[in-house]
Structure formats: C-alpha cells, structure tokens
Design a protein around this motif. Structure first.
Motif, PDB file in Angstrom:
ATOM      1  N   LEU A  43       0.751  -1.503   0.067  1.00 17.31           N
ATOM      2  CA  LEU A  43      -0.070   0.115   0.300  1.00 17.31           C
ATOM      3  C   LEU A  43       0.736   1.034  -0.653  1.00 17.31           C
ATOM      4  CD1 LEU A  43      -3.635  -0.838   2.385  1.00 17.31           C
ATOM      5  CD2 LEU A  43      -2.990  -0.882   0.126  1.00 17.31           C
ATOM      6  N   ALA A  44       1.945   1.486   1.503  1.00 17.48           N
ATOM      7  CA  ALA A  44       2.751   2.570   0.954  1.00 17.48           C
ATOM      8  C   ALA A  44       3.557   2.847  -1.170  1.00 17.48           C
ATOM      9  CB  ALA A  44       4.064   2.299   1.737  1.00 17.48           C
ATOM     10  N   LEU A  45       3.861   1.965  -1.395  1.00 18.09           N
ATOM     11  CA  LEU A  45       4.070   2.016  -2.309  1.00 18.09           C
ATOM     12  C   LEU A  45       2.861   2.734  -3.691  1.00 18.09           C
ATOM     13  CD1 LEU A  45       6.834   1.780  -5.381  1.00 18.09           C
ATOM     14  CD2 LEU A  45       5.736  -0.926  -5.397  1.00 18.09           C
ATOM     15  N   ALA A  46       2.085   1.721  -3.402  1.00 17.89           N
ATOM     16  CA  ALA A  46       0.157   2.523  -4.606  1.00 17.89           C
ATOM     17  C   ALA A  46      -0.061   3.667  -4.007  1.00 17.89           C
ATOM     18  CB  ALA A  46      -0.866   1.387  -4.011  1.00 17.89           C
ATOM     19  N   VAL A  47      -0.022   4.233  -2.539  1.00 18.22           N
ATOM     20  CA  VAL A  47      -0.266   5.794  -2.457  1.00 18.22           C
ATOM     21  C   VAL A  47       1.097   6.318  -3.108  1.00 18.22           C
ATOM     22  CG1 VAL A  47       0.511   7.159  -0.049  1.00 18.22           C
ATOM     23  CG2 VAL A  47      -1.352   4.636  -0.380  1.00 18.22           C
ATOM     24  N   PRO A  60       7.957  14.746  -2.668  1.00 16.49           N
ATOM     25  CA  PRO A  60       9.562  14.708  -3.034  1.00 16.49           C
ATOM     26  C   PRO A  60      10.372  13.507  -3.156  1.00 16.49           C
ATOM     27  CG  PRO A  60       9.217  15.751  -0.948  1.00 16.49           C
ATOM     28  CD  PRO A  60       7.692  15.178  -1.282  1.00 16.49           C
ATOM     29  N   VAL A  61      11.375  13.405  -4.201  1.00 16.57           N
ATOM     30  CA  VAL A  61      12.194  12.747  -3.560  1.00 16.57           C
ATOM     31  C   VAL A  61      13.365  12.135  -2.517  1.00 16.57           C
ATOM     32  CG1 VAL A  61      14.324  11.804  -4.265  1.00 16.57           C
ATOM     33  CG2 VAL A  61      12.663  13.058  -5.463  1.00 16.57           C
ATOM     34  N   LEU A  62      13.273  13.590  -1.287  1.00 18.03           N
ATOM     35  CA  LEU A  62      13.980  13.115  -0.284  1.00 18.03           C
ATOM     36  C   LEU A  62      12.517  13.208   0.432  1.00 18.03           C
ATOM     37  CD1 LEU A  62      15.928  15.978   0.024  1.00 18.03           C
ATOM     38  CD2 LEU A  62      16.684  13.511  -0.197  1.00 18.03           C
ATOM     39  N   LEU A  63      11.887  12.648   1.113  1.00 19.55           N
ATOM     40  CA  LEU A  63      10.585  12.427   1.826  1.00 19.55           C
ATOM     41  C   LEU A  63      10.378  10.722   1.395  1.00 19.55           C
ATOM     42  CD1 LEU A  63       8.313  13.047   3.397  1.00 19.55           C
ATOM     43  CD2 LEU A  63       7.150  13.792   2.054  1.00 19.55           C
ATOM     44  N   VAL A  64      10.637  10.475  -0.169  1.00 18.40           N
ATOM     45  CA  VAL A  64      10.347   9.050  -0.604  1.00 18.40           C
ATOM     46  C   VAL A  64      11.020   8.388   0.331  1.00 18.40           C
ATOM     47  CG1 VAL A  64       9.840   7.314  -2.329  1.00 18.40           C
ATOM     48  CG2 VAL A  64       8.789   9.972  -2.510  1.00 18.40           C
ATOM     49  N   ALA A  84      15.235   2.515  -2.890  1.00 20.42           N
ATOM     50  CA  ALA A  84      16.243   2.210  -4.238  1.00 20.42           C
ATOM     51  C   ALA A  84      15.661   2.860  -5.025  1.00 20.42           C
ATOM     52  CB  ALA A  84      17.525   1.899  -4.618  1.00 20.42           C
ATOM     53  N   LEU A  85      14.283   1.387  -4.953  1.00 23.16           N
ATOM     54  CA  LEU A  85      13.546   0.546  -6.578  1.00 23.16           C
ATOM     55  C   LEU A  85      11.989   2.113  -5.922  1.00 23.16           C
ATOM     56  CD1 LEU A  85      13.893  -3.150  -5.527  1.00 23.16           C
ATOM     57  CD2 LEU A  85      14.814  -1.753  -7.235  1.00 23.16           C
ATOM     58  N   ALA A  86      12.002   2.103  -4.416  1.00 22.55           N
ATOM     59  CA  ALA A  86      10.823   3.240  -4.920  1.00 22.55           C
ATOM     60  C   ALA A  86      11.378   4.427  -5.247  1.00 22.55           C
ATOM     61  CB  ALA A  86       9.714   3.345  -3.383  1.00 22.55           C
ATOM     62  N   VAL A  87      12.416   5.039  -5.049  1.00 23.13           N
ATOM     63  CA  VAL A  87      12.554   6.584  -5.724  1.00 23.13           C
ATOM     64  C   VAL A  87      12.201   6.135  -6.782  1.00 23.13           C
ATOM     65  CG1 VAL A  87      14.595   7.913  -5.470  1.00 23.13           C
ATOM     66  CG2 VAL A  87      13.856   7.175  -3.825  1.00 23.13           C
ATOM     67  N   GLU A  91      10.420   7.937  -9.977  1.00 24.20           N
ATOM     68  CA  GLU A  91      11.129   8.815 -10.445  1.00 24.20           C
ATOM     69  C   GLU A  91      10.808   8.650 -11.486  1.00 24.20           C
ATOM     70  OE1 GLU A  91      12.354  11.533 -10.020  1.00 24.20           O
ATOM     71  OE2 GLU A  91      11.932  11.459  -7.783  1.00 24.20           O
ATOM     72  N   VAL A  92      10.248   7.433 -12.281  1.00 27.23           N
ATOM     73  CA  VAL A  92      10.190   7.317 -13.820  1.00 27.23           C
ATOM     74  C   VAL A  92       9.023   7.286 -13.994  1.00 27.23           C
ATOM     75  CG1 VAL A  92       9.336   4.828 -14.799  1.00 27.23           C
ATOM     76  CG2 VAL A  92      11.168   5.523 -14.265  1.00 27.23           C
ATOM     77  N   LEU A  93       7.870   7.372 -12.828  1.00 25.67           N
ATOM     78  CA  LEU A  93       6.497   7.992 -12.890  1.00 25.67           C
ATOM     79  C   LEU A  93       6.832   9.492 -13.028  1.00 25.67           C
ATOM     80  CD1 LEU A  93       4.627   5.809 -10.945  1.00 25.67           C
ATOM     81  CD2 LEU A  93       4.370   5.581 -13.500  1.00 25.67           C
ATOM     82  N   ARG A  94       7.050  10.103 -12.243  1.00 23.81           N
ATOM     83  CA  ARG A  94       7.348  11.315 -11.883  1.00 23.81           C
ATOM     84  C   ARG A  94       8.010  12.210 -14.447  1.00 23.81           C
ATOM     85  NH1 ARG A  94       8.075  14.192  -7.265  1.00 23.81           N
ATOM     86  NH2 ARG A  94       9.078  12.404  -6.267  1.00 23.81           N
ATOM     87  N   SER A  95       8.653  11.589 -14.163  1.00 24.19           N
ATOM     88  CA  SER A  95       9.585  11.948 -15.405  1.00 24.19           C
ATOM     89  C   SER A  95       8.203  11.897 -16.334  1.00 24.19           C
ATOM     90  CB  SER A  95      10.794  11.346 -15.841  1.00 24.19           C
ATOM     91  OG  SER A  95      10.496  10.365 -16.059  1.00 24.19           O
ATOM     92  N   ARG A  96       6.975  10.907 -16.540  1.00 27.58           N
ATOM     93  CA  ARG A  96       6.556  10.907 -17.438  1.00 27.58           C
ATOM     94  C   ARG A  96       5.205  11.580 -16.942  1.00 27.58           C
ATOM     95  NH1 ARG A  96      10.722   8.643 -19.317  1.00 27.58           N
ATOM     96  NH2 ARG A  96      10.590   6.895 -19.770  1.00 27.58           N
ATOM     97  N   LYS A  97       5.502  12.496 -15.844  1.00 27.07           N
ATOM     98  CA  LYS A  97       3.546  13.455 -15.552  1.00 27.07           C
ATOM     99  C   LYS A  97       3.312  14.414 -16.965  1.00 27.07           C
ATOM    100  CE  LYS A  97       6.092  17.710 -13.903  1.00 27.07           C
ATOM    101  NZ  LYS A  97       5.655  18.614 -13.063  1.00 27.07           N
TER     102      LYS A  97
END
Length: 179
Positions: A43-47, A60-64, A84-87, A91-97
C-alpha cells in the motif's frame, strides 16, 4: 504571511507522511491470515505512485527516500534496496507526468502496473547478484499484481478522501512554474 500554496503543499507532505506511517503501523500488527500464503499489496508504494502522478510536489524525492528507508528498517527488509526501487519507480513516473496527465485512467493503471513489475524484476536481479535470500518470483509478482489491483481504490481514496486531484495544466506552484 505564508503563501497558501506553500502551506497546502507542506500540509499534504505531512499528510502523506502520516498515511505512510499508518500503513507501517498496520503492517506491524499481528493480524495476518495465517492459513493463507498469499502476499498482501504494498500500500505504501501504491499511495506513493498515486500521489506522484497526481501532485508530484506533494511527494518530494527526499521524503520518499526517508520514509521507504524507515520502512525497510522497520519491516526488516534489505536496507536501502526497497528505498532505491521506490525512488526509481517514482522518478520514472515523475519524468512522465506531462504525458501521463493526458492519459485515461486505464492506460495510467497499466503503466503503473508495468513499473511495479519492472521493480520486482530489478529486485530479483539485485538480490541474486548479491547472493542473498530472495522471495520466490511468483510470490513477488503476485504481490505486485495485488498492489496493482488495489491501485484504483488508492487513487479513489486519494482523490475523494484526501482531495489529491491531478493538477490542472494551467495551475502553477508558489514560484510560478507549471505543475
């Protein structure tokens, strides 16, 4: 006087932190189904993925990185790997926003599922190279699919419960840059 956009952004960052901490607390409770060997959703990853696609400034990245490192240590997972995997996934999703803002939800759902499955593959590769115990590939993929299965509910709860809606293309942050 503090800018209302900045206040709202920091308020949602605190809310995101509280949601992740509540999820961590629930994961620590001994209420698991002992007879079932099926993994639960992450659930943490989904949220995190839902919020990154809707309002990247709230996550933000540092909070994640800080929250997922806390989860790695708390849940006794390999420290730093889940972080590392969550970040990487965020970042992959953020780059495609810019592209994902115009996509219909089913396409977004498939894209997020693909990112989750790719993270499972990377996790398996890293654990194999490090010669450590790794979960069976089938269970890891099943957990990713369960996470993808609850993703629409997480998005709905985020949208209707927490009011984390996708940014309007013309909306700007406190500094004037487009969201």
């Amino acid at each position: 006087m503090v800018d209302p956009i900045t206040t709202r952004t920091w308020g949602y960052r605190l809310l995101y932190t509280a949601v992740i901490l509540v999820i961590a607390f629930i994961q620590l409770l001994p209420i698991g189904i002992a007879a079932s060997n099926l993994p639960g959703p992450d659930l943490a990853l989904a949220v995190t993925f839902a919020w990154v696609l809707r309002r990247p400034s709230y996550v933000p990245v540092l909070l994640v990185a800080a929250l997922f490192m806390f989860l790695d240590l708390l849940l006794q997972q390999p420290p730093g790997l889940g972080t590392a995997l969550a970040v990487l996934g965020t970042e992959v999703l953020r780059s495609r926003k810019g592209v994902s803002r115009d996509l219909p939800f089913p396409v977004e759902w498939v894209f997020v599922t693909g990112v989750m499955v790719a993270l499972v593959g990377l996790n398996q590769i890293v654990l194999t190279v490090a010669m450590t115990d790794r979960p069976p590939l089938g269970l890891a993929l099943l957990r990713a699919l369960f996470t993808a299965g609850v993703y629409p509910f997480v998005v709905a709860l985020s949208h209707y419960g927490f009011r984390v809606a996708a940014a309007d293309p013309n909306e700007a942050d406190a500094l004037g840059s487009r969201l």
